[in-house]
Design a protein around this motif. Sequence first.
Motif, PDB file in Angstrom:
ATOM      1  N   LEU A  15       0.831  -1.205   0.000  1.00 31.73           N
ATOM      2  CA  LEU A  15       0.000   0.000   0.000  1.00 31.73           C
ATOM      3  C   LEU A  15       0.864   1.254   0.000  1.00 31.73           C
ATOM      4  CD1 LEU A  15      -2.788   1.283   0.175  1.00 31.73           C
ATOM      5  CD2 LEU A  15      -2.655   1.097   2.665  1.00 31.73           C
ATOM      6  N   SER A  16       1.975   1.234   0.732  1.00 32.73           N
ATOM      7  CA  SER A  16       2.861   2.395   0.789  1.00 32.73           C
ATOM      8  C   SER A  16       3.427   2.720  -0.584  1.00 32.73           C
ATOM      9  CB  SER A  16       3.988   2.143   1.789  1.00 32.73           C
ATOM     10  OG  SER A  16       4.887   3.219   1.809  1.00 32.73           O
ATOM     11  N   ASP A  17       3.830   1.682  -1.329  1.00 36.21           N
ATOM     12  CA  ASP A  17       4.379   1.914  -2.668  1.00 36.21           C
ATOM     13  C   ASP A  17       3.306   2.431  -3.611  1.00 36.21           C
ATOM     14  OD1 ASP A  17       6.844   1.075  -1.821  1.00 36.21           O
ATOM     15  OD2 ASP A  17       6.522  -1.022  -2.397  1.00 36.21           O
ATOM     16  N   ARG A  18       2.099   1.918  -3.467  1.00 33.67           N
ATOM     17  CA  ARG A  18       1.004   2.358  -4.343  1.00 33.67           C
ATOM     18  C   ARG A  18       0.587   3.795  -4.086  1.00 33.67           C
ATOM     19  NH1 ARG A  18      -3.201  -2.159  -3.006  1.00 33.67           N
ATOM     20  NH2 ARG A  18      -4.549  -0.967  -4.387  1.00 33.67           N
ATOM     21  N   LEU A  19       0.823   4.290  -2.895  1.00 39.84           N
ATOM     22  CA  LEU A  19       0.414   5.659  -2.541  1.00 39.84           C
ATOM     23  C   LEU A  19       1.533   6.674  -2.724  1.00 39.84           C
ATOM     24  CD1 LEU A  19      -1.643   4.958   0.706  1.00 39.84           C
ATOM     25  CD2 LEU A  19      -2.524   5.499  -1.541  1.00 39.84           C
ATOM     26  N   LYS A  20       2.743   6.224  -3.108  1.00 39.34           N
ATOM     27  CA  LYS A  20       3.880   7.144  -3.228  1.00 39.34           C
ATOM     28  C   LYS A  20       3.597   8.272  -4.202  1.00 39.34           C
ATOM     29  CE  LYS A  20       7.992   4.526  -1.895  1.00 39.34           C
ATOM     30  NZ  LYS A  20       9.235   3.854  -2.374  1.00 39.34           N
ATOM     31  N   VAL A  21       2.971   7.927  -5.326  1.00 40.10           N
ATOM     32  CA  VAL A  21       2.752   8.934  -6.353  1.00 40.10           C
ATOM     33  C   VAL A  21       1.831  10.043  -5.853  1.00 40.10           C
ATOM     34  CG1 VAL A  21       0.796   7.687  -7.332  1.00 40.10           C
ATOM     35  CG2 VAL A  21       2.103   9.271  -8.773  1.00 40.10           C
ATOM     36  N   PHE A  22       0.937   9.726  -4.902  1.00 44.55           N
ATOM     37  CA  PHE A  22      -0.004  10.730  -4.402  1.00 44.55           C
ATOM     38  C   PHE A  22       0.593  11.577  -3.287  1.00 44.55           C
ATOM     39  CE2 PHE A  22      -2.452   7.056  -5.893  1.00 44.55           C
ATOM     40  CZ  PHE A  22      -3.215   7.648  -6.873  1.00 44.55           C
ATOM     41  N   LYS A  23       1.723  11.149  -2.714  1.00 48.22           N
ATOM     42  CA  LYS A  23       2.323  11.869  -1.589  1.00 48.22           C
ATOM     43  C   LYS A  23       3.250  12.999  -2.024  1.00 48.22           C
ATOM     44  CE  LYS A  23       2.175   7.879   1.527  1.00 48.22           C
ATOM     45  NZ  LYS A  23       2.964   6.927   2.345  1.00 48.22           N
ATOM     46  N   SER A  24       3.583  13.061  -3.297  1.00 48.50           N
ATOM     47  CA  SER A  24       4.502  14.085  -3.778  1.00 48.50           C
ATOM     48  C   SER A  24       3.878  15.464  -3.643  1.00 48.50           C
ATOM     49  CB  SER A  24       4.858  13.803  -5.243  1.00 48.50           C
ATOM     50  OG  SER A  24       5.617  14.865  -5.772  1.00 48.50           O
ATOM     51  N   SER A  25       4.687  16.435  -3.259  1.00 43.77           N
ATOM     52  CA  SER A  25       4.192  17.812  -3.106  1.00 43.77           C
ATOM     53  C   SER A  25       3.830  18.425  -4.456  1.00 43.77           C
ATOM     54  CB  SER A  25       5.251  18.674  -2.407  1.00 43.77           C
ATOM     55  OG  SER A  25       6.457  18.670  -3.159  1.00 43.77           O
ATOM     56  N   GLN A  26       4.335  17.859  -5.543  1.00 42.47           N
ATOM     57  CA  GLN A  26       4.059  18.385  -6.875  1.00 42.47           C
ATOM     58  C   GLN A  26       2.990  17.560  -7.605  1.00 42.47           C
ATOM     59  OE1 GLN A  26       7.867  18.369  -8.803  1.00 42.47           O
ATOM     60  NE2 GLN A  26       8.717  20.003  -7.523  1.00 42.47           N
ATOM     61  N   PHE A  27       2.246  16.751  -6.867  1.00 42.27           N
ATOM     62  CA  PHE A  27       1.225  15.901  -7.490  1.00 42.27           C
ATOM     63  C   PHE A  27       0.095  16.745  -8.062  1.00 42.27           C
ATOM     64  CE2 PHE A  27      -2.803  13.547  -7.061  1.00 42.27           C
ATOM     65  CZ  PHE A  27      -2.553  12.559  -8.002  1.00 42.27           C
ATOM     66  N   ASP A  28      -0.215  16.528  -9.334  1.00 40.04           N
ATOM     67  CA  ASP A  28      -1.281  17.256 -10.028  1.00 40.04           C
ATOM     68  C   ASP A  28      -2.354  16.248 -10.438  1.00 40.04           C
ATOM     69  OD1 ASP A  28      -2.937  18.814 -11.489  1.00 40.04           O
ATOM     70  OD2 ASP A  28      -1.449  19.482 -12.953  1.00 40.04           O
ATOM     71  N   PRO A  29      -3.544  16.276  -9.771  1.00 42.66           N
ATOM     72  CA  PRO A  29      -4.586  15.273 -10.090  1.00 42.66           C
ATOM     73  C   PRO A  29      -5.002  15.297 -11.553  1.00 42.66           C
ATOM     74  CG  PRO A  29      -5.096  16.447  -8.063  1.00 42.66           C
ATOM     75  CD  PRO A  29      -3.946  17.159  -8.679  1.00 42.66           C
ATOM     76  N   GLY A  30      -5.159  16.513 -12.111  1.00 42.70           N
ATOM     77  CA  GLY A  30      -5.599  16.599 -13.499  1.00 42.70           C
ATOM     78  C   GLY A  30      -4.605  15.993 -14.463  1.00 42.70           C
ATOM     79  N   ALA A  31      -3.339  16.333 -14.268  1.00 42.71           N
ATOM     80  CA  ALA A  31      -2.308  15.790 -15.146  1.00 42.71           C
ATOM     81  C   ALA A  31      -2.202  14.278 -14.992  1.00 42.71           C
ATOM     82  CB  ALA A  31      -0.965  16.456 -14.842  1.00 42.71           C
ATOM     83  N   TYR A  32      -2.390  13.787 -13.762  1.00 39.69           N
ATOM     84  CA  TYR A  32      -2.305  12.342 -13.512  1.00 39.69           C
ATOM     85  C   TYR A  32      -3.401  11.599 -14.274  1.00 39.69           C
ATOM     86  CZ  TYR A  32      -2.388   7.933 -10.948  1.00 39.69           C
ATOM     87  OH  TYR A  32      -2.386   6.611 -10.612  1.00 39.69           O
ATOM     88  N   LEU A  33      -4.632  12.141 -14.212  1.00 36.68           N
ATOM     89  CA  LEU A  33      -5.740  11.492 -14.906  1.00 36.68           C
ATOM     90  C   LEU A  33      -5.561  11.554 -16.423  1.00 36.68           C
ATOM     91  CD1 LEU A  33      -8.836  12.543 -12.794  1.00 36.68           C
ATOM     92  CD2 LEU A  33      -7.836  10.289 -13.000  1.00 36.68           C
ATOM     93  N   LEU A  34      -5.075  12.715 -16.916  1.00 40.24           N
ATOM     94  CA  LEU A  34      -4.871  12.832 -18.360  1.00 40.24           C
ATOM     95  C   LEU A  34      -3.823  11.847 -18.858  1.00 40.24           C
ATOM     96  CD1 LEU A  34      -5.005  16.701 -18.910  1.00 40.24           C
ATOM     97  CD2 LEU A  34      -6.676  15.000 -19.641  1.00 40.24           C
ATOM     98  N   SER A  35      -2.771  11.639 -18.045  1.00 37.68           N
ATOM     99  CA  SER A  35      -1.715  10.720 -18.460  1.00 37.68           C
ATOM    100  C   SER A  35      -2.190   9.271 -18.455  1.00 37.68           C
ATOM    101  CB  SER A  35      -0.497  10.876 -17.546  1.00 37.68           C
ATOM    102  OG  SER A  35      -0.821  10.459 -16.225  1.00 37.68           O
ATOM    103  N   LYS A  36      -3.144   8.967 -17.573  1.00 36.93           N
ATOM    104  CA  LYS A  36      -3.607   7.589 -17.451  1.00 36.93           C
ATOM    105  C   LYS A  36      -4.849   7.297 -18.280  1.00 36.93           C
ATOM    106  CE  LYS A  36      -0.521   6.375 -14.372  1.00 36.93           C
ATOM    107  NZ  LYS A  36       0.493   5.332 -14.647  1.00 36.93           N
ATOM    108  N   CYS A  37      -5.674   8.310 -18.493  1.00 38.28           N
ATOM    109  CA  CYS A  37      -6.991   8.083 -19.100  1.00 38.28           C
ATOM    110  C   CYS A  37      -7.094   8.728 -20.482  1.00 38.28           C
ATOM    111  CB  CYS A  37      -8.097   8.624 -18.189  1.00 38.28           C
ATOM    112  SG  CYS A  37      -7.999   8.046 -16.505  1.00 38.28           S
TER     113      CYS A  37
END
Length: 758
Positions: A15-37
């Motif tokens: 679970l810790s490894d799966r949540l790493k990407v969301f813990k970054s201070s520069q995490f952008d939800p919109g960009a994340y969804l666009l890159s995946k979806c």
Amino acid sequence: MSLGDSAEMEGNLTLSDRLKVFKSSQFDPGAYLLSKCNAMTEKEIRHTCSYLLDLRKASAEEMRKSVYANYTAFIRTSKEISVLEGELLSMRNLLSTQAALVHGLAEGIIFDSLSTGPEDSEEENIYDAENTKLNKTEKWFIEFLENVEVLLAEKRVEEAMAALDEGEQIAKETKTNHTLSPDLLLRLKNALSVLRQKLVDQLAEATCQPFTHGAELRSAILAIKNLGDGPRAHTLLLNSHQQTLQRGMKSLHPSSTSYGGVFTSALSQLVFSTIAQAASDSLAVFGEEPAYSSELVTWAVKQTEAFALLLKRQVLSSSAAAGGLRVASECIQICLGHCSLLEARGLALSPVLLRLFRPSIELAFNANLKRIEQSSAALAAADDWVLSYAPVGARPFSSTSSLSNASMSQPKLSSSAHRFNSVVQGFLEDVGPLENLLDGPALEGVLQVFNSYVNLLINALPGSMETEENLEGSGSKIVRMAENESQQMALLANASLLADELLPRAALKLLPLSQSNRVDATPKRASDRQNRLPEQREWKRKLQRSVDRLRDSFCRQHALDLIFTDDGYIRLNAEIYLSLDGNTEEPEWFPSPIFQELYEKLTRMASIATDMFVGRERFATILLMRLTETVILWLSDDQSFWEEIEQGPMPLGPLGLQQFYLDMEFVMIFSSQGRYLSRNLQQVIKNIIERAIDAVTATGIDPYSVLPEDDWFAEVAQIAIKMLTGKANFGNMDRDVTSPTASVSAKSISSVVSHGSN
């Protein structure tokens, strides 16, 4: 790659490894969804949403576990912060006082001039005028102090606080307007500090009085808080409630007859109602400030621990040591019922109680199991091993069955088995609400006592190995022997009915949906019932293995009784077949005596089983099957038998082979007619017949040229069965056809005999 595909790849990550990407201070939800979806179908989008929801639930669960795991450290740190805040406040007041003193000294220094003249005279006039003014201020200051002292003496708290507030206001205005001399201002501040502390001490003393409670207590605590000493005020509030709790406990000293539910209920209600009142007062006066909330939680945990230790010492320890599981269960349910009312106030004290009560429950649990084992052993020593219905007044077969169903399905057991069933049902009723508190060993406990009872049943078999071993030990249990076949099969009936029906039905009481008063250390989901079903299936298999152990001992004992004489002589030996070819006369073709006795024994047991295993015919069939297999397997594995057949000085001849073939065919036919012929038995018989044929072949004789057709063996075996059962009717016989040793020489049998001699 879609997010759904990446979710499948991430299935093996923590679970810790799966949540790493969301813990970054520069995490952008919109960009994340666009890159995946970027190019996803509707199905993939739904899969992605489901994945993210599962991840959110897992994250929330991880956060909850982290909070629980570090809650003690959080409370300790919050308390230290609260203490530091109080010390900083005291230091600030002290520094303010010292600063005022230094400031006053600096401004009060007057440099007297050494010169004289008109200017000196003018200055003296000004000094006289100011001195007159100071005298008036001094007079006001003295009156102010006297007024406050009177208010304090008369305990007029509100007026005293108003006067102190007025003095504080004057001190502030004077500091701005310079209407008071620095010396008098310093004296005023010092006096206000002393009077304020005196008022705080007076209020603190009042909170310690037994008659101060309710609105009066809250008013005093609020006044202390408003006077600037909040940490002390909160501590005094908790101390006041603790004193109230201690006085209530002193009035609850129970007599020797009042321990148990009544005492527990009164004590539990007193403790948790006091904690609830303390929480209510703390919230009313201090709100939800973290420092005070943490101190409240720490105090509540401490009181709960003290209550749990008192209850363990006065109620649970003695009842648990005596196996009083019902008393312990009742007490814990009462406590948790009162404790649950505090959860609405944010105080989850149930884990504290469960942690402290668990050792007592485990002690009572183990004492109960030991008592069941001792009770079963005592009853087995006097059991006559005769099956009967449960005595009047005994625990019913099923508390959920209707009266008509209960009357139709009343079990027939021996006296010790009835008692064992009754105490186990009572045990499961008592332990059911606490089963989660015990981390699930209830079924294992029942398995333990059932194994112990099966050991007693095995010891009741005459000549059993377990009995001999136990008699050699110092801790052997005396068990009444089951002397005849009916009594010995009653042992099997006891074990099989308990394992197949009674115990599994009683174990249903442990399922979550069957308990309204269940004590849970953690909240349970509706799927727990399904999760428990595989566990119960595995438990039933373990019960069955214990029954198989008894059945194997039964079969081994009866097989040995057939194979060996009382003097230890082996009846099933190679001499039976080797001696036939040395006789000048042709033998009377009939199954060997040992196999006749095997058939008669199996026939008797089948008759007993018909009445004893009603509705459980499969168990009776397997029992007869295993007994037959035990005898034949012994023959197959007897090395001395086959060494004489294959390597002995006298080889196996045609007549001996024919008799051996007849015996094996006889076993297969009566097993088939009795419907307990297994594939394993068929294969073993086939193998040992082939081995006997190979032994004859090794002597240079063609066995197939001397052996009759298969129909001959089947017909002789059928005739033997009819004769052994007394159903033969062949007309004129040279001998009594009902005799097992009668020759098959009647006209209707002569063709069979002549065919065998060809």
